[in-house]
Write an enzyme that holds these catalytic residues in place. Structure first.
Site, PDB file in Angstrom:
ATOM      1  N   HIS A   1     -11.447  18.998 -38.710  1.00  0.00           N
ATOM      2  CA  HIS A   1     -12.794  18.423 -38.762  1.00  0.00           C
ATOM      3  C   HIS A   1     -13.264  18.157 -37.338  1.00  0.00           C
ATOM      4  O   HIS A   1     -12.481  18.118 -36.386  1.00  0.00           O
ATOM      5  CB  HIS A   1     -12.801  17.131 -39.582  1.00  0.00           C
ATOM      6  CG  HIS A   1     -11.775  16.113 -39.138  1.00  0.00           C
ATOM      7  ND1 HIS A   1     -11.942  15.299 -38.034  1.00  0.00           N
ATOM      8  CD2 HIS A   1     -10.553  15.799 -39.633  1.00  0.00           C
ATOM      9  CE1 HIS A   1     -10.891  14.516 -37.895  1.00  0.00           C
ATOM     10  NE2 HIS A   1     -10.021  14.802 -38.843  1.00  0.00           N
TER      11      HIS A   1
ATOM     12  N   ASP B   1     -15.747 -18.118 -41.122  1.00  0.00           N
ATOM     13  CA  ASP B   1     -16.524 -18.030 -39.885  1.00  0.00           C
ATOM     14  C   ASP B   1     -15.840 -17.174 -38.830  1.00  0.00           C
ATOM     15  O   ASP B   1     -16.054 -17.356 -37.631  1.00  0.00           O
ATOM     16  CB  ASP B   1     -16.793 -19.430 -39.324  1.00  0.00           C
ATOM     17  CG  ASP B   1     -15.519 -20.194 -39.012  1.00  0.00           C
ATOM     18  OD1 ASP B   1     -14.434 -19.711 -39.386  1.00  0.00           O
ATOM     19  OD2 ASP B   1     -15.608 -21.276 -38.396  1.00  0.00           O
TER      20      ASP B   1
ATOM     21  N   GLU C   1      -4.937  20.456 -38.281  1.00  0.00           N
ATOM     22  CA  GLU C   1      -3.919  19.605 -38.899  1.00  0.00           C
ATOM     23  C   GLU C   1      -3.366  20.173 -40.208  1.00  0.00           C
ATOM     24  O   GLU C   1      -3.556  19.583 -41.280  1.00  0.00           O
ATOM     25  CB  GLU C   1      -4.480  18.216 -39.137  1.00  0.00           C
ATOM     26  CG  GLU C   1      -5.844  18.194 -39.844  1.00  0.00           C
ATOM     27  CD  GLU C   1      -6.371  16.784 -40.044  1.00  0.00           C
ATOM     28  OE1 GLU C   1      -5.643  15.954 -40.631  1.00  0.00           O
ATOM     29  OE2 GLU C   1      -7.514  16.530 -39.617  1.00  0.00           O
TER      30      GLU C   1
ATOM     31  N   TYR D   1       3.079  19.078 -48.372  1.00  0.00           N
ATOM     32  CA  TYR D   1       3.412  17.821 -49.035  1.00  0.00           C
ATOM     33  C   TYR D   1       4.109  18.122 -50.361  1.00  0.00           C
ATOM     34  O   TYR D   1       3.532  18.755 -51.248  1.00  0.00           O
ATOM     35  CB  TYR D   1       2.142  17.003 -49.291  1.00  0.00           C
ATOM     36  CG  TYR D   1       1.316  16.824 -48.032  1.00  0.00           C
ATOM     37  CD1 TYR D   1       1.563  15.776 -47.159  1.00  0.00           C
ATOM     38  CD2 TYR D   1       0.307  17.741 -47.704  1.00  0.00           C
ATOM     39  CE1 TYR D   1       0.821  15.630 -45.995  1.00  0.00           C
ATOM     40  CE2 TYR D   1      -0.437  17.608 -46.549  1.00  0.00           C
ATOM     41  CZ  TYR D   1      -0.180  16.552 -45.696  1.00  0.00           C
ATOM     42  OH  TYR D   1      -0.916  16.410 -44.542  1.00  0.00           O
TER      43      TYR D   1
ATOM     44  N   ASP E   1       0.141   9.114 -38.281  1.00  0.00           N
ATOM     45  CA  ASP E   1      -1.203   9.600 -37.990  1.00  0.00           C
ATOM     46  C   ASP E   1      -1.922   8.452 -37.294  1.00  0.00           C
ATOM     47  O   ASP E   1      -2.306   7.470 -37.932  1.00  0.00           O
ATOM     48  CB  ASP E   1      -1.901  10.000 -39.287  1.00  0.00           C
ATOM     49  CG  ASP E   1      -3.233  10.709 -39.053  1.00  0.00           C
ATOM     50  OD1 ASP E   1      -3.834  10.500 -37.989  1.00  0.00           O
ATOM     51  OD2 ASP E   1      -3.676  11.448 -39.952  1.00  0.00           O
TER      52      ASP E   1
ATOM     53  N   ASP F   1      -7.208  11.687 -32.606  1.00  0.00           N
ATOM     54  CA  ASP F   1      -6.717  11.765 -33.988  1.00  0.00           C
ATOM     55  C   ASP F   1      -5.499  12.677 -33.998  1.00  0.00           C
ATOM     56  O   ASP F   1      -5.630  13.896 -34.099  1.00  0.00           O
ATOM     57  CB  ASP F   1      -7.829  12.294 -34.894  1.00  0.00           C
ATOM     58  CG  ASP F   1      -7.438  12.306 -36.369  1.00  0.00           C
ATOM     59  OD1 ASP F   1      -6.338  11.821 -36.701  1.00  0.00           O
ATOM     60  OD2 ASP F   1      -8.240  12.799 -37.183  1.00  0.00           O
TER      61      ASP F   1
ATOM     62  N   GLU G   1      -0.864  17.426 -36.115  1.00  0.00           N
ATOM     63  CA  GLU G   1      -2.304  17.452 -35.819  1.00  0.00           C
ATOM     64  C   GLU G   1      -2.547  17.327 -34.323  1.00  0.00           C
ATOM     65  O   GLU G   1      -2.075  16.387 -33.684  1.00  0.00           O
ATOM     66  CB  GLU G   1      -2.993  16.307 -36.559  1.00  0.00           C
ATOM     67  CG  GLU G   1      -4.472  16.168 -36.302  1.00  0.00           C
ATOM     68  CD  GLU G   1      -5.062  14.987 -37.048  1.00  0.00           C
ATOM     69  OE1 GLU G   1      -6.283  14.960 -37.250  1.00  0.00           O
ATOM     70  OE2 GLU G   1      -4.288  14.069 -37.423  1.00  0.00           O
TER      71      GLU G   1
ATOM     72  N   HIS H   1     -14.010  11.432 -38.120  1.00  0.00           N
ATOM     73  CA  HIS H   1     -14.635  12.548 -38.823  1.00  0.00           C
ATOM     74  C   HIS H   1     -16.072  12.596 -38.305  1.00  0.00           C
ATOM     75  O   HIS H   1     -16.980  11.985 -38.877  1.00  0.00           O
ATOM     76  CB  HIS H   1     -14.564  12.349 -40.341  1.00  0.00           C
ATOM     77  CG  HIS H   1     -13.186  12.492 -40.886  1.00  0.00           C
ATOM     78  ND1 HIS H   1     -12.728  13.638 -41.490  1.00  0.00           N
ATOM     79  CD2 HIS H   1     -12.134  11.643 -40.887  1.00  0.00           C
ATOM     80  CE1 HIS H   1     -11.465  13.486 -41.853  1.00  0.00           C
ATOM     81  NE2 HIS H   1     -11.083  12.281 -41.490  1.00  0.00           N
TER      82      HIS H   1
ATOM     83  N   ARG I   1       2.872  16.725 -41.627  1.00  0.00           N
ATOM     84  CA  ARG I   1       1.570  17.085 -41.068  1.00  0.00           C
ATOM     85  C   ARG I   1       1.703  17.028 -39.551  1.00  0.00           C
ATOM     86  O   ARG I   1       2.340  16.117 -39.003  1.00  0.00           O
ATOM     87  CB  ARG I   1       0.462  16.128 -41.532  1.00  0.00           C
ATOM     88  CG  ARG I   1      -0.898  16.455 -40.946  1.00  0.00           C
ATOM     89  CD  ARG I   1      -2.055  15.731 -41.672  1.00  0.00           C
ATOM     90  NE  ARG I   1      -2.085  14.292 -41.473  1.00  0.00           N
ATOM     91  CZ  ARG I   1      -1.754  13.411 -42.402  1.00  0.00           C
ATOM     92  NH1 ARG I   1      -1.330  13.822 -43.599  1.00  0.00           N
ATOM     93  NH2 ARG I   1      -1.818  12.109 -42.167  1.00  0.00           N
TER      94      ARG I   1
ATOM     95  N   HIS J   1      -3.719   9.096 -47.237  1.00  0.00           N
ATOM     96  CA  HIS J   1      -4.302   7.988 -46.484  1.00  0.00           C
ATOM     97  C   HIS J   1      -3.495   6.710 -46.699  1.00  0.00           C
ATOM     98  O   HIS J   1      -4.047   5.621 -46.861  1.00  0.00           O
ATOM     99  CB  HIS J   1      -5.772   7.782 -46.873  1.00  0.00           C
ATOM    100  CG  HIS J   1      -6.662   8.895 -46.407  1.00  0.00           C
ATOM    101  ND1 HIS J   1      -7.918   9.121 -46.913  1.00  0.00           N
ATOM    102  CD2 HIS J   1      -6.475   9.856 -45.470  1.00  0.00           C
ATOM    103  CE1 HIS J   1      -8.469  10.167 -46.321  1.00  0.00           C
ATOM    104  NE2 HIS J   1      -7.604  10.623 -45.439  1.00  0.00           N
TER     105      HIS J   1
ATOM    106  N   HIS K   1      -5.349  19.340 -48.178  1.00  0.00           N
ATOM    107  CA  HIS K   1      -6.553  18.874 -47.480  1.00  0.00           C
ATOM    108  C   HIS K   1      -7.068  19.996 -46.586  1.00  0.00           C
ATOM    109  O   HIS K   1      -6.499  21.087 -46.537  1.00  0.00           O
ATOM    110  CB  HIS K   1      -6.261  17.608 -46.663  1.00  0.00           C
ATOM    111  CG  HIS K   1      -5.114  17.754 -45.698  1.00  0.00           C
ATOM    112  ND1 HIS K   1      -5.185  18.484 -44.534  1.00  0.00           N
ATOM    113  CD2 HIS K   1      -3.848  17.250 -45.736  1.00  0.00           C
ATOM    114  CE1 HIS K   1      -4.042  18.422 -43.890  1.00  0.00           C
ATOM    115  NE2 HIS K   1      -3.200  17.689 -44.608  1.00  0.00           N
TER     116      HIS K   1
END
Length: 452
Positions: free
Chosen positions: A364, A49, A397, A401, A270, A281, A421, A371, A419, A253, A360
């Site tokens: 975006h 609940d 970004e 890697y 990130d 972002d 960004e 996104h 990375r 991710h 990647h």
């Protein structure tokens, strides 16, 4: 070009009048004698609940500013072009409000949110067939399959009364691309709100750098970030924070955030705040111990230079396709210079060998969703050809890697994931970097961490 101010902007939510403007823009695109339907989100059960923190349907939020579950926004346009807005929302309920919290109710929905009429949710099934009756066109989001099924149920009710003179709409139109185009171009107030979301997020990334220590767990840095978000009015992250130490940064991710931070490794974070529904972002990568190694410096500087190259090229008329071409060529040359890629440069660029390490996209759209919605005008070669316009907001970004498992490169490079960004708004003159207060040069990062 410009960068946003370092002082904290004042706007923390959109004025309710802005949502009326959003509705007016949408209704201007509706044909005469039509009806458009936009459902609110429902609460999601987490366990037994208890519910997850409520996240409103972003199209519904864009048009109404209303942040309660289970509502429905109805926009009507008659044969003469006169428009009307109707909001169905949860009823005032003293017992519910004792246990779960206050509701806005129908009176204040009209007074405060600027709709023409408001009814309780329980009246939807009774009233919707009447609103549909006689309309020539129904507009709703085709991507929401559950709601589409409900629309067809209401249409079936209308059809069942044809013998009594009811007229069923003959045309169905998808509102998803229509509202996506509206959301893609941000107003001045939306940009101000996104500056603040970026400012708060930048403070959180600074805090993470300052609190980082060898031996801490990734989730402890996540807690510092969330603390800084909430401390400045952003109660929720825009998405699950990625706090990835060492080789975990090579999982795009990664959200386990449960590993120990080790000496001489990098930490990729990130994380972006959500403020009044709008997302930041931001990604930053920095050394756990506050000092880059020689190899880490080389990869980091390459990614940073690529990011700045792409951002500095942003202006009206530019496209992601052109930015990708520019960035990929630059990164390819950089990886050749470091000995990570070998071969003839033009052939490596033609074969897109850089994608083995930059795995990647370059960026975006950004807005109410991380996104965000908006057509990229992608061709058969998967190139994003849409030309940038003032008011668009995007991420830039680039990343490199090199997982520990990559035996094709020298050992000294393995386990490095970087990375960087930023969030960029297109302006009439070029661009505005909304991510202005989060350190990114090697010198600034080391200086901040060493002084802490």
């Amino acid at each position: 070009m410009s960068t946003s101010p370092l002082s904290k902007p004042a706007l923390s939510q959109l004025p309710l009048t802005d949502f009326a403007k959003h509705r007016a823009a949408l209704m201007a695109k509706m044909p005469h004698n039509s009806i458009a339907l936009f459902p609110a989100a429902s609460e999601l059960t987490r366990s037994n609940d208890t519910e997850y923190a409520f996240c409103q349907n972003k199209n519904f939020l864009y048009l109404s500013g209303f942040n309660e579950p289970d509502g429905l926004l109805v926009l009507l346009k008659d044969e003469q072009g006169k428009a009307e807005s109707i909001l169905f929302s949860l009823a005032k309920d003293p017992l519910h409000e004792i246990w779960q919290g206050r509701r806005i109710g129908q009176v204040k929905a009209v007074q405060d949110y600027g709709v023409d009429e408001s009814f309780v949710v329980a009246e939807i099934d009774n009233l919707l067939p009447d609103y549909l009756d006689g309309k020539s066109q129904v507009l709703f989001g085709f991507s929401d399959h559950n709601f589409a099924a409900q629309v067809f149920t209401w249409l079936k009710q209308v059809k069942s009364s044809i013998r009594q003179g009811a007229k069923t709409p003959q045309h169905l139109t998808d509102t998803d691309p229509i509202i996506a185009e509206l959301r893609l171009i941000k107003s001045d107030n939306e940009l101000a709100l996104m500056r603040q979301a970026n400012h708060i997020s930048g403070l959180a990334h600074q805090r993470a750098m300052q609190k980082c220590q060898v031996g801490k767990f990734e989730y402890q840095l996540e807690a510092e970030i969330l603390h800084e978000f909430a401390r400045h009015g952003a109660r929720h992250p825009a998405y699950a924070c990625i706090v990835a130490g060492g080789d975990n940064a090579n999982i795009l991710h990664y959200t386990d955030n449960n590993a120990v931070l080790k000496n001489n490794e990098l930490l990729l974070i990130d994380a972006g705040a959500e403020l009044a529904g709008y997302a930041a972002d931001i990604t930053r990568t920095f050394p756990v111990n506050g000092k880059f190694t020689t190899e880490q410096k080389a990869i980091y500087q390459l990614v940073l230079d690529a990011k700045n190259l792409a951002i500095n090229a942003i202006k009206p008329g530019m496209s992601f396709a052109k930015l990708n071409e520019l960035t990929n060529a630059f990164l390819t040359q950089g990886l050749v210079d470091l000995g990570i890629l070998t071969g003839e440069l033009t052939e490596l660029i033609s074969d897109k060998k850089v994608k083995e390490y930059f795995i990647h996209g370059l960026g975006h759209w950004l807005g109410l969703d991380v996104h965000d919605v908006g057509d990229y005008h992608i061709n058969s070669d998967r190139e994003q050809l849409r030309l940038f316009e003032p008011g668009m907001v995007m991420t830039i970004e680039p990343g490199i890697y090199i997982p520990l498992s990559d035996l094709a490169v020298a050992e000294k490079w393995r386990g490095i994931g970087v990375r960087i960004e930023d969030n960029i708004a297109v302006t009439a003159q070029g661009f505005e970097n909304l991510t202005a207060n989060s350190p990114q040069t090697i010198e600034d990062i080391e200086d901040l961490m060493i002084k802490t």
